[in-house]
Design a protein around this motif. Structure first.
Motif, PDB file in Angstrom:
ATOM      1  N   ILE A   1       0.854  -1.198   0.000  1.00 23.30           N
ATOM      2  CA  ILE A   1       0.000   0.000   0.000  1.00 23.30           C
ATOM      3  C   ILE A   1       0.890   1.248   0.000  1.00 23.30           C
ATOM      4  N   THR A   2       0.521   2.228  -0.817  1.00 20.86           N
ATOM      5  CA  THR A   2       1.205   3.522  -0.802  1.00 20.86           C
ATOM      6  C   THR A   2       0.214   4.600  -0.382  1.00 20.86           C
ATOM      7  N   LEU A   3       0.580   5.383   0.623  1.00 19.89           N
ATOM      8  CA  LEU A   3      -0.223   6.522   1.079  1.00 19.89           C
ATOM      9  C   LEU A   3       0.386   7.767   0.441  1.00 19.89           C
ATOM     10  N   MET A   4      -0.380   8.470  -0.404  1.00 19.43           N
ATOM     11  CA  MET A   4       0.180   9.529  -1.246  1.00 19.43           C
ATOM     12  C   MET A   4      -0.471  10.891  -1.000  1.00 19.43           C
ATOM     13  N   ASP A   5       0.337  11.873  -0.606  1.00 18.83           N
ATOM     14  CA  ASP A   5      -0.126  13.259  -0.543  1.00 18.83           C
ATOM     15  C   ASP A   5      -0.199  13.784  -1.983  1.00 18.83           C
ATOM     16  N   LEU A   6      -1.010  14.824  -2.227  1.00 18.70           N
ATOM     17  CA  LEU A   6      -1.123  15.377  -3.588  1.00 18.70           C
ATOM     18  C   LEU A   6      -0.242  16.596  -3.806  1.00 18.70           C
ATOM     19  N   GLN A   7      -0.186  17.493  -2.824  1.00 17.19           N
ATOM     20  CA  GLN A   7       0.564  18.744  -2.970  1.00 17.19           C
ATOM     21  C   GLN A   7       1.966  18.569  -2.406  1.00 17.19           C
ATOM     22  N   MET A   8       2.961  18.423  -3.303  1.00 24.29           N
ATOM     23  CA  MET A   8       4.348  18.252  -2.885  1.00 24.29           C
ATOM     24  C   MET A   8       5.280  18.969  -3.847  1.00 24.29           C
ATOM     25  N   PRO A   9       6.482  19.338  -3.374  1.00 25.92           N
ATOM     26  CA  PRO A   9       7.447  19.984  -4.266  1.00 25.92           C
ATOM     27  C   PRO A   9       8.017  19.008  -5.295  1.00 25.92           C
ATOM     28  N   GLU A  10       8.649  19.549  -6.321  1.00 25.84           N
ATOM     29  CA  GLU A  10       9.307  18.787  -7.388  1.00 25.84           C
ATOM     30  C   GLU A  10       8.310  18.067  -8.290  1.00 25.84           C
ATOM     31  N   LEU A  11       7.646  17.073  -7.737  1.00 22.28           N
ATOM     32  CA  LEU A  11       6.676  16.297  -8.514  1.00 22.28           C
ATOM     33  C   LEU A  11       5.467  16.026  -7.624  1.00 22.28           C
ATOM     34  N   GLY A  12       4.275  16.433  -8.069  1.00 26.75           N
ATOM     35  CA  GLY A  12       3.079  16.268  -7.262  1.00 26.75           C
ATOM     36  C   GLY A  12       2.608  14.825  -7.177  1.00 26.75           C
ATOM     37  N   GLY A  13       1.658  14.612  -6.274  1.00 22.83           N
ATOM     38  CA  GLY A  13       1.150  13.261  -6.044  1.00 22.83           C
ATOM     39  C   GLY A  13       0.471  12.645  -7.248  1.00 22.83           C
ATOM     40  N   LEU A  14      -0.311  13.436  -7.992  1.00 20.82           N
ATOM     41  CA  LEU A  14      -1.007  12.889  -9.164  1.00 20.82           C
ATOM     42  C   LEU A  14      -0.019  12.356 -10.192  1.00 20.82           C
ATOM     43  N   ASP A  15       1.038  13.136 -10.477  1.00 19.81           N
ATOM     44  CA  ASP A  15       2.054  12.705 -11.442  1.00 19.81           C
ATOM     45  C   ASP A  15       2.782  11.460 -10.933  1.00 19.81           C
TER      46      ASP A  15
END
Length: 210
Positions: free
Chosen positions: A56-70
């Motif tokens: 399982i991966t828990l993923m935030d969406l708003q992050m520096p460099e490369l966002g969660g969606l990408d």
């Protein structure tokens, strides 16, 4: 679960140390799961996924460099079986739909982690999907809405930055009349009273980002 059971291996991705610590505190005291790796950017998430192959991966969406969606798109492009749960502060239906279309199996709000995280990890590991209750309401409320076109989203983004119609027309190489028509469409589709209200709705629903 018995002591001989294999634990669910979790990768946690968030650029806030407090969130990483909080999630690890919740997960690592469970007998059936453990955090095996952490990342603070989308690029790190991809590298850590390759290295650890978590369940399982828990993923935030708003992050520096490369966002969660990408990062979700990249991971799912390489590992179709990846089971990803989005953790975010944004309840907007547009943002949730983007994440689901990118391949996320669940979408949880950070303010509900203590109530929903552990059960959601177990459910997604078992092959199910899940949405926070608040996100479900947002999706249901706007299910029949006309969505903004890419051109309208571009205009809304410029409205949010404070640009007038004339400036928007110049930036997009379109006539001012065309922009006025798109603004009318935007206000109608979002049910907004004026341009400022439209920008606020766009932020809330995730059509545009801060």
């Amino acid at each position: 679960m018995g002591d001989g059971s294999v634990r669910i291996r979790v990768l946690c991705v968030d650029d806030h140390p407090v969130v990483l610590k909080g999630v690890a505190g919740l997960v690592n005291v469970q007998s059936d799961m453990e955090v095996v790796a952490e990342a603070t950017t989308g690029r790190e998430a991809i590298a850590q996924f390759r290295a650890h192959r978590p369940d399982i991966t828990l993923m935030d969406l708003q992050m520096p460099e490369l966002g969660g969606l990408d990062a979700i798109v990249a991971i799912r492009g390489e590992f179709m079986e990846a089971r990803i749960i989005v953790l975010t502060t944004y309840a907007g239906d547009v943002q949730a739909l983007r994440a689901i279309k990118a391949g996320a199996r669940a979408y949880l709000l950070k303010n509900a982690l203590h109530k929903e995280l552990l059960d959601t990890i177990r459910a997604v590991h078992a092959g199910k999907k899940a949405l926070s209750q608040e996100v479900s309401f947002e999706l249901a409320e706007h299910a029949t809405d006309d969505s903004l076109t890419p051109a309208e989203v571009r205009v809304l983004r410029l409205i949010a930055h404070g640009s007038a119609n004339k400036e928007i027309a110049s930036q997009l190489s379109l006539s001012e009349e065309t922009i006025k028509g798109q603004v009318r469409n935007i206000l109608s589709k979002l049910g907004a009273k004026d341009r400022t209200h439209a920008a606020m709705i766009g932020y809330k629903r995730g059509s545009i980002e801060f």
